[in-house]
Design a protein around this motif. Structure first.
Motif, short mmCIF file in Angstrom:
data_model
loop_
_atom_site.label_atom_id
_atom_site.label_comp_id
_atom_site.label_asym_id
_atom_site.label_seq_id
_atom_site.Cartn_x
_atom_site.Cartn_y
_atom_site.Cartn_z
N UNK A 126 0.83 -1.21 0.00
CA UNK A 126 0.00 0.00 0.00
C UNK A 126 0.86 1.26 0.00
N UNK A 127 1.97 1.22 0.75
CA UNK A 127 2.82 2.42 0.84
C UNK A 127 3.58 2.66 -0.47
N UNK A 128 4.18 1.64 -1.02
CA UNK A 128 4.99 1.83 -2.22
C UNK A 128 4.14 2.16 -3.44
N UNK A 129 2.89 1.73 -3.43
CA UNK A 129 2.03 2.05 -4.58
C UNK A 129 1.87 3.56 -4.75
N UNK A 130 2.01 4.31 -3.66
CA UNK A 130 1.91 5.77 -3.75
C UNK A 130 3.05 6.35 -4.59
N UNK A 131 4.24 5.74 -4.51
CA UNK A 131 5.39 6.25 -5.26
C UNK A 131 5.29 5.91 -6.75
N UNK A 132 4.53 4.86 -7.08
CA UNK A 132 4.44 4.43 -8.47
C UNK A 132 3.13 4.87 -9.12
N UNK A 133 2.51 5.87 -8.56
CA UNK A 133 1.34 6.49 -9.19
C UNK A 133 1.80 7.25 -10.43
N UNK A 134 0.89 7.65 -11.33
CA UNK A 134 1.31 8.45 -12.50
C UNK A 134 2.17 9.63 -12.08
N UNK A 135 3.26 9.85 -12.80
CA UNK A 135 4.25 10.83 -12.37
C UNK A 135 3.68 12.23 -12.24
N UNK A 136 2.73 12.60 -13.11
CA UNK A 136 2.21 13.96 -13.04
C UNK A 136 1.36 14.20 -11.79
N UNK A 137 0.98 13.14 -11.10
CA UNK A 137 0.19 13.31 -9.88
C UNK A 137 1.06 13.42 -8.64
N UNK A 138 2.37 13.14 -8.75
CA UNK A 138 3.26 13.17 -7.60
C UNK A 138 3.69 14.59 -7.28
N UNK A 139 4.02 14.81 -6.01
CA UNK A 139 4.61 16.09 -5.62
C UNK A 139 5.93 16.25 -6.34
#
Length: 659
Positions: free
Chosen positions: A41-54
């Protein structure tokens, strides 16, 4: 920019157990260490679409080339392993601490045969007991001077102690009444150790017992008409009162707690750690933090507590830890601290009463420390001069860049794209010349930067700045000469003919807008791609005479156009600090402008929909990311949110369609 990372694990590869993960770059260097109760669950946040990341998270994951994880048996074990790896690898994207090393401590060398009290900044003396830190070194000396009147323990050096014990002759401080150790020949080693124990007990918070005992002894001596002894006890009581007056009673006398006041902005944070023992503030420790990734307040508290107590002994961990916000793993932290202390430890938020008042005081101190951290070096003319000179040498410039402009692009999931321009002259910010730019929606930062610089450079005055200045000076001198002649003519009427003979030159006053001034250096927030985009803008606008560089947040390296490798400045360099402050100020200004735009959008668009309150607006923006994304959603998609029915969804869709 690709929207997926090549090293993204396949579905199902990441376990769901608690553990610790590490991101590494191509050279195998650990970039970031984190823990999770559920790794998948935690690592999935890092592999979200790049444009959605901070922005900074996106930089970290694109810099990394691999991710690995270690499964552990419990959440507490993951916390311990995370702390151990952060200490071992010093990952550049984890928060970085800068302790205020200038704060001195009072230390009692308990491992010595005859312990002594000293003032030191060394926290690694074997077997020593520390008190403080103190804000000023004189405050430590004043406290020691008062304490040795009550508890006369050794203050002389080890060399003086050994010489006195070998010769049987008192040490010099002992001869003048400044040392109460065995070397003064007044007490034995055993008697001195008992006095040292009392000294430590008093400093640890047991002051009430000593006050009662000294008061009783003074009265007994007075009744026995032993007035000399009574005077000695009286002086000791006065010394105790003087020590206590320096540390006001703020909480009940049985309170042992640590309070953490935290102030933060997008890039930095300041922590004020108040050590309360026996209801009194016994020490204050200041720490500043560089935040490489966008972390929440709870995560920041988590990191601060790990840093503070990771190497602490059982005696340094209190019964209660008061923080402004509870971390998500507060229960695991409590268990971890309890294991280290051997007794129960609670982590709480102070919400009311004296503890809340003291926490507010700590927070105010943290806010002031953060402001001081940001502005301390900019007020020093020598530091500014050195920074500009070092920057000239590092970048190979012909002259020191007296006017520097820095640019940063910020967006929210590809929407609300804005750019900022901040101006520093002579190393100081010129906020009256800051500018912000709206940019058509795009996720390509380099294209946005190119657009902004082309708009900015179109206003740059093409005249040579030196010639413009020289012309303005000559014109001013001519005007002054004419004015002088006119004044003389008014005073001496007989000189009217001479004045008429003077042919007055035509002086055209030239007003140059500040936006037309040419900078000596352009700085962009980013690495080689951003610098290449800025160089293209300079070339297309015909201003290749302006110097250019970029500062990358990853390792704080300086990129020059056309160079394969960056310039690495020393971490203590004044030039690097100036570039960092430019970059941070540009980022802050861009974020501020973006938030104002978002707030305006919320107020003018969603706020006008009947039945749509603040809570629902917040839920909509959290789900869709922005007003622009919401405007592209259908009524059915909007209805999927709890609390929004078909009628309200239709009203939202219609209002957004009429924007």
């Amino acid at each position: 920019m690709a929207n997926a990372l090549p090293y993204k694990p396949k579905p199902g590869e990441i376990p769901t157990q608690p553990g610790v993960y590490r991101f590494r770059d191509a050279e195998g260097r650990v970039l970031y260490v984190g823990k999770a109760k559920n790794l998948r669950a935690r690592l999935s946040n890092y592999f979200a679409p790049l444009h959605t990341l901070h922005e900074r998270t996106r930089r970290m994951v694109t810099t990394a080339t691999s991710v690995e994880w270690t499964v552990v048996g419990s959440d507490v074990e993951s916390l311990q392993l995370e702390y151990m790896w952060i200490q071992e690898f010093s990952p550049p994207f984890n928060v970085r601490y800068k302790d205020d090393k200038s704060y001195p401590y009072m230390a009692i060398t308990l491992a010595d045969e005859a312990p002594r009290v000293i003032v030191t900044r060394n926290r690694r003396i074997p077997g020593a007991r520390y008190f403080g830190p103190y804000p000023k070194i004189w405050a430590v000396h004043d406290t020691i001077d008062l304490m040795i009147k009550v508890f006369p323990i050794r203050t002389c050096s080890d060399a003086s102690y050994k010489k006195a014990m070998a010769t049987g002759r008192p040490c010099f401080p002992g001869q003048i009444g400044r040392c109460g150790g065995p070397c003064s020949m007044k007490v034995t080693v055993e008697e001195h150790r008992a006095i040292v124990d009392d000294f430590v007990a008093f400093m640890s918070g047991g002051d009430a017992r000593f006050t009662r005992e000294l008061t009783a002894r003074m009265r007994e001596a007075s009744v026995a008409m032993d007035y000399e002894s009574a005077a000695v006890y009286r002086d000791r009581l006065q010394a105790i009162d003087a020590v206590l007056s320096r540390s006001a009673l703020v909480l009940p006398s049985d309170t042992d707690a640590d309070l953490f006041g935290i102030a933060e902005d997008e890039l930095s944070a300041a922590v004020q750690h108040f050590v309360v023992r026996g209801g009194r503030v016994r020490g204050v420790r200041a720490t500043t933090i560089d935040k490489e990734l966008d972390i929440s307040g709870g995560d920041l508290v988590d990191q601060v507590l790990q840093r503070t107590y990771g190497g602490a002994g059982a005696a340094e961990i209190p019964r209660q830890v008061l923080v402004p916000e509870l971390p998500g793993d507060a229960a695991d932290l409590e268990e971890w601290l309890q294991e280290r202390r051997g007794k129960r430890v609670s982590i709480q938020i102070a919400q009311r009463g004296a503890k809340a008042d003291l926490l507010r005081t700590a927070t105010i101190n943290a806010q002031q420390a953060l402001m001081l951290h940001k502005t301390r070096r900019t007020s020093d003319y020598t530091s500014r001069t050195k920074a500009l000179t070092d920057l000239q040498l590092a970048l190979g410039l012909d002259e020191a860049p007296l006017r520097i402009e820095c640019y940063d692009v910020s967006h929210l999931s590809g929407t609300n794209v804005v750019a900022s321009m901040v101006v520093f002259e002579d190393g100081l910010p010129r906020k009256d010349q800051y500018r912000s730019f709206g940019v058509p929606e795009t996720t390509d930062d380099t294209d946005s930067l190119y657009q902004v610089l082309m708009r900015r450079l179109a206003h740059v005055d093409r005249d040579d700045p030196a010639e413009v200045v020289a012309a303005e000076v000559v014109a001013a001198e001519v005007v002054e000469a004419v004015e002088a002649v006119e004044v003389a003519a008014a005073v001496e009427a007989e000189a009217v003919e001479v004045v008429e003979a003077v042919e007055e030159p035509v002086v055209t006053e030239r007003k140059r807008p500040r936006f037309a001034y040419r900078p000596q250096l352009l700085v962009v927030d980013g690495g080689a791609p951003q610098v290449a985009a800025a160089a293209r803008a300079l070339e297309d606008s015909g201003h290749t005479e302006i110097a250019l560089c970029g500062i990358a947040k990853r390792l704080e390296e300086i990129w020059l156009p056309g160079e394969e490798y960056p310039v690495i400045l020393p971490r203590t360099s004044e030039a690097l600090y100036l570039l960092q402050r430019l970059r941070d100020e540009a980022h802050r200004f861009a974020i501020t402008h973006q938030r104002k735009r978002r707030k305006r959008d919320i107020t003018t668009v969603l706020g006008e929909v009947p039945g749509l309150g603040e809570a629902r607006i917040k839920a909509l923006l959290k789900h869709f990311g922005s007003v622009a994304a919401l405007s592209r959603a259908s009524a059915e998609e909007i209805t999927a949110l709890p609390g929004i029915g078909p009628k309200l969804a239709a009203a939202i869709e219609q209002r957004l369609a009429n924007r």
